[in-house]
Design an enzyme around this catalytic site. Structure first.
Site, short mmCIF file in Angstrom:
data_model
loop_
_atom_site.label_atom_id
_atom_site.label_comp_id
_atom_site.label_asym_id
_atom_site.label_seq_id
_atom_site.Cartn_x
_atom_site.Cartn_y
_atom_site.Cartn_z
N SER A 676 -17.35 9.75 -10.07
CA SER A 676 -17.72 9.33 -8.71
C SER A 676 -19.10 9.79 -8.27
O SER A 676 -19.55 9.45 -7.18
CB SER A 676 -16.67 9.81 -7.71
OG SER A 676 -16.60 11.21 -7.70
N LYS A 719 -12.99 13.76 0.61
CA LYS A 719 -14.45 13.78 0.54
C LYS A 719 -15.06 13.58 1.93
O LYS A 719 -16.04 14.25 2.30
CB LYS A 719 -14.94 12.69 -0.41
CG LYS A 719 -14.57 12.93 -1.87
CD LYS A 719 -14.98 11.77 -2.75
CE LYS A 719 -14.63 12.01 -4.21
NZ LYS A 719 -14.95 10.88 -5.08
#
Length: 769
Positions: A676, A719
């Site tokens: 990611s 996140k």
């Protein structure tokens, strides 16, 4: 050595045939049977050689001893199992010079070996000493009868005598081979004498051990006799036989306890065995402990479920702030359980960072259902016996932790928490995760078997709950049996509510602080959340609140003039010292060659500021920062994407030929992996080579492909919460993750700006100046 000859070969596993000796051997391997058949159809002679390793099934020349014996087949006897019993007479020692496999049969070229010449006096002396040693051996071992002994010592030929005596020893095949290898008859006789002496020494050791064991047995008989006398004296004195009373008490409990018929039958058999055992024997203790466990388990005892959905909701809300989805799933489960008593429940697994309330949530479920609660920590469990128990033959054997916990619960339907199931291990003592499969599978846990109990235990009514920080380390078969409920980290506002409603009152109560003596303001709590803790949960926050209260109590005790302390943000800094953390660790608003990424860890979300430096070189890409294989591949892909689109961004080609690019992810001691960070790495590289500053106040996450596409990622909620904690209000994420934005708390979602992208060009336009 004399003439060469060619013979078929039979390799021997564990027997050595000596010259002049008649020995039975068993032939079973196809090649050996073929060799025997060829010998029988020719001159009945073949070559025998001992294998160096008896376990070798298809030996080559290197696997056989060079020195063997040419032998003659005297008799064949086929056996029912397909093997052949063969009577063999050794003719002469021979040395194998070559071994060939021809038509599925071994053939060997051998040279017959003649004994070396020796002095006649030495041979006479050797014969005399050999007979004397053998006489001692025969007398002590009783393995050689008198008739055989007389026949052996009548031989005047030293070589024949040596082989005859050696064939009557009980030594290893390799020792026999060492005798066969010797060419000098005197040295050969000395080797056999050495083997005889070794055997005699072993006999002496064996006799010492037998005498020692006999002495111990005599002591045990003495103790038994004295115990019987003691029991007779106690009986004469009118004292009650405690041992008999204990047995009668166990018998009464077995009759009274409602247990399955199979278990009751087993208990009665063990009790019957116990009655005939002496009280002081070790076996008596083993059987007694086993019966104690049998009668102490709650076989058919169950607590009645008090499932009031409104009450359950009140309990969950009282004990936990937030966690709406987990609470909703728990209430659904309780509703279905109330509707159908026979439903086989799935195993719930709470997954989330430390300190978010996984363990306490399981305890609240037990309170809401009115069930007993037991907890078993799985962290560091490596022995299968901790789950299934030890077999009763082991010293100090005990049932497994599951059975022990059932005894502790006192019912067959508790809420059973298996804490930290992702920390379970395995080694040479077994695989505890595999042992848990039977206990956690609703289809088979009604017949769970513990090695100690050796009888079935019904676990189908137990409500199993497991907790984990991460799913990666849980074995797939075990994970397949569990329904995963994720508990993400808390926002700052949620932490403030938790501190105000739960943590501060709890700590004040534990420190026995009178009401009104100490107050902790919201400013102080926000100071702790922002600058003294960096976590997804509230465990560190609770410790810091406890520290503030301790220091405040100390001040109240040392200065009696102070009646009330109000802890605000200034006093917090005074008590706890300088701030430990900056807001998120974003060092610059705009910087060249730096981009802010978002990462998921098992402890919640985190920020990564990826740095890129450019210096003269040959166009190499250097990647550092303790990265895993997937992240290294992402770096290479990001480099290729930037390189392929450099002309569109106005970057000259020589930047990639004449300069080396060093990409670094800070905190090099912390392992990092995952795809990611792809767009973050590409942004940092492009910023460095194009000499354009990147906006570090924009955090980003997304996997990048070679064509510059941005792919979906996981852990978006964690996140985004990490970005929000760091004071970042703009997040770039893949357009495919739009559906995951609803999982983010509404107050955070309203405070953030999300940029949904599908290509790297869109990222570049948003971040680079």
């Amino acid at each position: 050595m004399s003439q060469k000859e060619r013979f078929t070969v039979i390799p021997l596993r564990d027997v050595v045939v000596f010259p002049h000796m008649i020995t039975p051997i068993f032939v079973g391997r196809p090649r050996s049977v073929k060799a025997l058949h060829i010998a029988n159809t020719t001159d009945k002679r073949l070559f025998l050689s001992l294998q160096k390793d008896a376990a070798t099934d298809n030996p080559a020349q290197a696997d056989l001893n060079e020195t063997g014996v040419v032998a003659r087949v005297l008799q064949n006897l086929p056996l029912p199992d397909g093997n052949v019993k063969v009577l063999i007479e050794g003719i002469k020692r021979a040395k194998m010079t070559n071994l060939n496999l021809d038509d599925d049969c071994f053939f060997a070229d051998v040279e017959l070996i003649e004994d070396e010449q020796a002095d006649s006096k030495d041979m006479d002396t050797a014969r005399f000493m050999l007979v004397k040693n053998f006489e001692t051996y025969a007398g002590q071992t009783k393995r050689v009868n008198q008739e055989l002994f007389n026949n052996i010592i009548q031989s005047e030929n030293l070589t024949r005598l040596t082989f005859m005596i050696a064939s009557n020893l009980k030594v290893k095949a390799q020792d026999f081979q060492s005798v066969l290898d010797i060419n000098n008859p005197v040295e050969r006789a000395e080797k056999v004498m050495e083997l005889i002496q070794t055997e005699l020494e072993l006999l002496k050791i064996d006799d010492r051990i037998k005498n020692r064991v006999k002495a111990r047995m005599s002591q045990s008989q003495k103790e038994y006799y004295l115990n019987e006398q003691m029991k007779a004296i106690q009986k004469e004195m009118g004292k009650e036989d405690d041992y008999k009373a204990d047995i009668d008490e166990i018998e009464q409990k077995i009759k009274e306890i409602d247990m399955p018929e199979m278990v009751k039958d087993r208990a009665e058999k063990e009790l019957k065995k116990l009655r005939f055992m002496p009280p002081m024997s070790a076996e008596t203790t083993v059987v007694r402990n086993y019966l104690d466990w049998i009668i102490s388990l709650p076989w058919n005892i169950k607590t009645e479920d008090i499932i009031d959905i409104k009450h359950a909701e009140e309990v969950l809300n009282k004990d936990h702030y937030g966690l709406e989805k987990p609470k909703e799933r728990i209430l659904e489960f309780l509703s279905v359980r109330k509707y159908s008593d026979n439903m086989k429940g799935s195993i719930i697994c709470f997954v989330g960072p430390p300190g978010v309330g996984k363990t306490s949530l399981a305890r609240s479920i037990a309170d809401a259902m009115g069930r007993k609660f037991v907890r078993m920590s799985m962290g560091g469990v490596r022995d299968e016996a901790e789950i299934r128990g030890h077999r009763r033959t082991y010293i100090g054997a005990l049932p497994g932790k599951i059975v022990q916990s059932m005894k502790k619960a006192g019912s067959m339907n508790p809420v059973f928490l298996l804490d930290e199931i992702d920390k379970i291990g395995s080694d040479y003592r077994g695989d505890p995760a595999s042992a848990l499969l039977e206990a956690l599978d609703p289809e088979q846990n009604n017949t769970f078997t513990d090695h100690y109990l050796e009888t079935e235990l019904d676990l189908s009514k137990v409500f199993f709950i497991t907790t984990a920080n991460s799913l990666e380390t849980i074995p797939a078969p075990l994970l397949d049996r569990m329904e995963v409920i994720r508990l993400s980290g808390y926002t700052e506002q949620e932490k403030l509510h938790i501190a105000r409603g739960f943590l501060i009152p709890k700590e004040l109560k534990e420190h026995n602080v009178e009401e009104g003596k100490i107050t902790v303001t919201d400013n102080a709590v926000m100071e702790l959340i922002t600058y003294y803790t960096k976590e997804a949960g509230v465990r560190s926050l609770e410790r810091n609140i406890a520290s503030l209260i301790r220091k405040s109590v100390k001040k109240l005790v040392t200065d009696e003039s102070i009646e009330h302390i109000e802890v605000d943000d200034k006093i917090t800094r005074q008590y706890l010292g300088p701030r430990k953390f900056r807001i998120g660790g974003v060092y610059e608003d705009e910087e060249m060659g730096v981009a802010t990424g978002l990462a998921w860890t098992q402890y919640g979300g985190d920020l990564l500021q990826i740095e890129v430096a450019l210096f003269e070189g040959s166009g190499k890409l250097i990647v550092t920062g303790h990265l895993g294989d997937v992240m290294k591949e992402s770096a290479n892909i990001a480099y290729s994407v930037v390189k392929s689109t450099a002309s569109d961004a106005g970057v000259p080609a020589y930047k990639f030929k004449d300069f080396d690019i060093h990409l670094h992810v800070p905190e090099g001691a912390v392992p990092k992996d995952g795809p990611s960070a792809g767009i973050t790495m590409a942004t940092a590289i492009l910023s460095a080579v194009s000499e354009k500053k990147a906006n570090c106040k924009i955090a980003m996450t997304g996997e990048i492909t070679l064509r510059g596409k941005v792919l979906q990622i996981g852990g978006l909620k964690e996140k985004v919460l990490a970005a929000h904690r760091a004071g970042i209000r703009t997040v770039i994420c893949p357009i495919e993750n739009e559906k995951d934005l609803t999982d983010i708390p509404e107050d955070v979602r309203n405070d953030m700006e999300f940029k949904l992208v599908s290509t790297f060009d869109e990222v570049r336009a948003l971040v680079l100046k």
